[in-house]
Enzyme design. Structure first.
Site, PDB file in Angstrom:
ATOM      1  N   LYS A  36       0.814  -1.223   0.000  1.00 34.57           N
ATOM      2  CA  LYS A  36       0.000   0.000   0.000  1.00 34.57           C
ATOM      3  C   LYS A  36       0.844   1.268   0.000  1.00 34.57           C
ATOM      4  CE  LYS A  36      -4.160  -1.875   1.706  1.00 34.57           C
ATOM      5  NZ  LYS A  36      -5.369  -1.567   2.414  1.00 34.57           N
ATOM      6  N   GLY A  49      -8.679  -6.519   4.233  1.00 34.61           N
ATOM      7  CA  GLY A  49      -9.816  -6.889   5.081  1.00 34.61           C
ATOM      8  C   GLY A  49      -9.920  -6.042   6.338  1.00 34.61           C
ATOM      9  N   PHE A  52      -7.832  10.571   8.999  1.00 33.66           N
ATOM     10  CA  PHE A  52      -9.055   9.769   9.108  1.00 33.66           C
ATOM     11  C   PHE A  52     -10.215  10.631   8.621  1.00 33.66           C
ATOM     12  CE2 PHE A  52     -12.791   8.270  11.581  1.00 33.66           C
ATOM     13  CZ  PHE A  52     -12.839   6.975  11.090  1.00 33.66           C
ATOM     14  N   HIS A  76     -15.229  -2.612   8.166  1.00 34.33           N
ATOM     15  CA  HIS A  76     -14.474  -2.424   6.915  1.00 34.33           C
ATOM     16  C   HIS A  76     -14.755  -3.504   5.879  1.00 34.33           C
ATOM     17  CE1 HIS A  76     -12.443   0.720   9.048  1.00 34.33           C
ATOM     18  NE2 HIS A  76     -11.926  -0.111   9.912  1.00 34.33           N
ATOM     19  N   GLU A  90      -9.900   1.977  -5.632  1.00 31.58           N
ATOM     20  CA  GLU A  90     -10.813   2.355  -4.552  1.00 31.58           C
ATOM     21  C   GLU A  90     -10.491   3.747  -4.028  1.00 31.58           C
ATOM     22  OE1 GLU A  90     -12.060  -1.955  -2.722  1.00 31.58           O
ATOM     23  OE2 GLU A  90     -10.616  -0.790  -1.559  1.00 31.58           O
ATOM     24  N   ARG A 110      -7.663  -7.580  -9.288  1.00 34.20           N
ATOM     25  CA  ARG A 110      -8.405  -8.837  -9.493  1.00 34.20           C
ATOM     26  C   ARG A 110      -9.870  -8.508  -9.734  1.00 34.20           C
ATOM     27  NH1 ARG A 110     -11.276  -8.535  -4.835  1.00 34.20           N
ATOM     28  NH2 ARG A 110     -10.185  -7.631  -3.051  1.00 34.20           N
ATOM     29  N   VAL A 117     -15.731  -8.959  -5.676  1.00 28.26           N
ATOM     30  CA  VAL A 117     -16.989  -9.617  -5.298  1.00 28.26           C
ATOM     31  C   VAL A 117     -18.174  -8.875  -5.933  1.00 28.26           C
ATOM     32  CG1 VAL A 117     -18.490 -10.239  -3.354  1.00 28.26           C
ATOM     33  CG2 VAL A 117     -16.001 -10.323  -3.078  1.00 28.26           C
TER      34      VAL A 117
HETATM   35  P1  ADP Z   1      -8.254  -3.035   3.378  1.00 29.97           P
HETATM   36  O1  ADP Z   1      -7.292  -3.422   2.303  1.00 29.97           O
HETATM   37  O2  ADP Z   1      -7.887  -3.567   4.724  1.00 29.97           O
HETATM   38  O3  ADP Z   1      -9.669  -3.294   2.997  1.00 29.97           O
HETATM   39  P2  ADP Z   1      -8.540  -0.181   2.721  1.00 29.97           P
HETATM   40  O4  ADP Z   1      -7.428   0.789   2.655  1.00 29.97           O
HETATM   41  O5  ADP Z   1      -9.155  -0.616   1.441  1.00 29.97           O
HETATM   42  O6  ADP Z   1      -8.058  -1.452   3.578  1.00 29.97           O
HETATM   43  O7  ADP Z   1      -9.688   0.388   3.647  1.00 29.97           O
HETATM   44  C1  ADP Z   1     -10.830  -0.367   3.992  1.00 29.97           C
HETATM   45  C2  ADP Z   1     -11.900   0.524   4.555  1.00 29.97           C
HETATM   46  O8  ADP Z   1     -11.412   1.260   5.687  1.00 29.97           O
HETATM   47  C3  ADP Z   1     -12.381   1.613   3.581  1.00 29.97           C
HETATM   48  O9  ADP Z   1     -13.370   1.151   2.698  1.00 29.97           O
HETATM   49  C4  ADP Z   1     -12.906   2.629   4.564  1.00 29.97           C
HETATM   50  O10 ADP Z   1     -14.162   2.206   5.054  1.00 29.97           O
HETATM   51  C5  ADP Z   1     -11.916   2.574   5.717  1.00 29.97           C
HETATM   52  N1  ADP Z   1     -10.809   3.562   5.556  1.00 29.97           N
HETATM   53  C6  ADP Z   1      -9.629   3.367   4.924  1.00 29.97           C
HETATM   54  N2  ADP Z   1      -8.875   4.490   4.937  1.00 29.97           N
HETATM   55  C7  ADP Z   1      -9.592   5.436   5.587  1.00 29.97           C
HETATM   56  C8  ADP Z   1      -9.373   6.823   5.937  1.00 29.97           C
HETATM   57  N3  ADP Z   1      -8.252   7.457   5.615  1.00 29.97           N
HETATM   58  N4  ADP Z   1     -10.366   7.472   6.607  1.00 29.97           N
HETATM   59  C9  ADP Z   1     -11.523   6.838   6.955  1.00 29.97           C
HETATM   60  N5  ADP Z   1     -11.776   5.542   6.676  1.00 29.97           N
HETATM   61  C10 ADP Z   1     -10.847   4.832   5.999  1.00 29.97           C
END
Ligand code: ADP
Length: 449
Positions: free
Chosen positions: A116, A164, A202, A235, A275, A291, A294
């Site tokens: 990431k 996840g 956040f 999440h 995303e 990939r 879902v």
């Molecule tokens: P993972 O790969 O663990 O799914 P992601 O980076 O895709 O992690 O984040 C998963 C979820 O976490 C996002 O869909 C969102 O709901 C929350 N999230 C991630 N980053 C932030 C952020 N900077 N502020 C608020 N929520 C976040």
């Protein structure tokens, strides 16, 4: 085109891929664990090979077993589905080293986007807006404090190898930062064997909006519009929509164009999803999934395209079957992820399915491996069915979804159908007024008297 494809997955996604292959005249090989001998994906494939014991590590993650199955059945290509080995760069290169086609991007791109920190800096360089945060990895507390002060609390500690939602910690004030970093580090180390962390602002009320793309590996990339996946619990996505109720077509075109430009510079091949979090009219990249997702069917329902067939064509060396201006959107689609869980407290509910009657009718699609007499296994993800609805507009889609959920009969196990019925009855959902934290609050409201 390939003559035979091995599907290195199980459940509804293995069926989904099997269907696309059969419609293209491609024969299929299912692999399965000892626990899945009676599974629908095994029954519907042309051939099947048992590759190991019930646990995923013995079977669906067993690379030598899968490669051996492909070699003995003479499969030309392997589709990894989602989860399991779908984002393993190592698996993709081993497949290719055996002269078998990997239906997905290059191992190099899987590796880049799986990290990431590296992917965030790469996409930023390519012109995609990212969430404000640390410049790469956070290694010491002094820098972490300085960065957080600069971003302003709350901040989010995230794991570079994350997935996840694991290894993520929200920090509301300075005094909690050190402990949150230690917790996130321990969780990331345990889950991914990699404890590299970074910091992000956040976002308090964002939507999760993602863009589906297809690339041919020769710098041609098109997008298929957006999906709103803001309805999440811990999440994890629960219900997804295409399109997003708060995005207009101009905003969609602008972000879509940016994404296509960036990924065509990268020479991205096959399907992928970028995303974003979206707040106050701005998009912020969070990650790219290299990939099939879902929730890909909602995009299929509004564009009329079969994403798995596109993946197969691209992997076989064809160019994209359409150009950007041939992509059009019709109506609205919603997907409900139906899990074998108790809707009240989300505890798993594996076991024997007694009666099974899926809904039908115009605009109703059910992607599921369930049947009466099937035993839902405790070893794997609890997703057992995806109910996907299309309507000429969102209102029709929601009304149709409501009647389809009412029609759906699954007995013997508990499912999250009641949760979806509850969600779609809420005024905020009906108004399209929700963010990524809304569902957690809905669930909390019903448990606090
Ligand atoms: P993972 O790969 O663990 O799914 P992601 O980076 O895709 O992690 O984040 C998963 C979820 O976490 C996002 O869909 C969102 O709901 C929350 N999230 C991630 N980053 C932030 C952020 N900077 N502020 C608020 N929520 C976040």
């Amino acid at each position: 085109m390939f003559e035979k494809v091995l599907i290195a997955n199980r459940g509804e996604i293995a069926l989904r891929i099997n269907r696309a292959c059969h419609e293209m005249g491609i024969s299929t090989v299912a692999v399965h664990s000892t626990a899945d001998a009676d599974a629908m994906h095994v029954r519907l494939a042309d051939e099947s090979v048992c590759i190991g014991g019930a646990t995923a590590s013995e079977s669906y993650l067993n690379i030598p077993g899968i490669i051996t199955a492909a070699v003995i059945t003479n499969a030309n290509a392997i589709h990894p589905g989602y989860g399991f080995l779908s984002e393993s760069a190592r698996f993709a290169s081993i497949v290719e080293e055996h002269g078998i086609n990997f239906i997905g991007p290059t191992a190099e791109h899987i590796k880049l986007m799986g990290d990431k920190i590296a992917s965030k800096s790469k996409v930023k360089e390519l012109g995609i807006p990212v969430v404000p945060g640390s410049d790469g990895e956070i290694t010491d507390l002094t820098t972490a404090l300085k960065v957080s002060e600069h971003l302003g609390y709350p901040v989010l500690v995230k794991a570079s190898a994350g997935g996840g939602g694991r290894g993520m910690q929200v920090v509301h004030e300075k005094s909690d930062l050190e402990a949150s970093i230690s917790r996130a580090r321990a969780e990331a180390k345990a889950a991914f064997g990699d404890d590299a962390l970074y910091l992000e602002k956040f976002l308090e009320r964002p939507r999760h909006i993602e863009i589906q793309i297809l690339g041919d590996g020769n710098n041609n990339v098109i997008h298929l519009g957006e999906r709103d996946c803001s309805l999440q619990r811990r999440h994890q996505k629960v219900l997804e929509e295409a399109g997003c109720t708060i995005l207009d077509s101009e905003e969609r075109d602008t972000i879509g164009r940016k994404v296509c430009q960036a990924l065509s510079k990268l020479g991205y091949k096959n399907a992928g999803t970028i995303e974003f979090l979206y707040e106050n009219g701005e998009f912020y990249f969070i990650e790219m999934n290299t990939r099939l997702q879902v929730e890909h069917p909602v995009t299929e329902m509004v564009t009329g395209l079969d994403i798995v067939k596109e993946q197969l064509r691209i992997a076989a060396g064809s160019s994209l079957s359409l150009s950007q201006n041939e992509v059009s959107y019709r109506g609205h689609a919603i997907e409900c992820r139906i899990n074998a869980e108790n809707a009240a407290d989300f505890t798993p509910s594996p076991g024997l399915v007694k009666d099974y009657h899926p809904p039908g009718g115009l605009g109703v699609r059910v992607d599921s491996g369930l049947y009466a007499g099937y035993r839902v296994q405790p070893h794997y993800d609890s997703l057992v069915s995806k109910l996907i609805i299309h309507g000429e507009n969102r209102n029709e889609c929601v009304m149709r979804l409501r009647r389809a959920l009412d029609e759906y009969v699954i007995t013997g196990i508990s499912t999250t159908i009641p949760l979806h019925q509850e969600i779609i009855a809420q005024p905020e959902f009906l108004a399209g007024d929700y963010d990524i934290h809304w569902l957690a609050k809905m669930v909390e409201r019903r448990t606090t008297p």
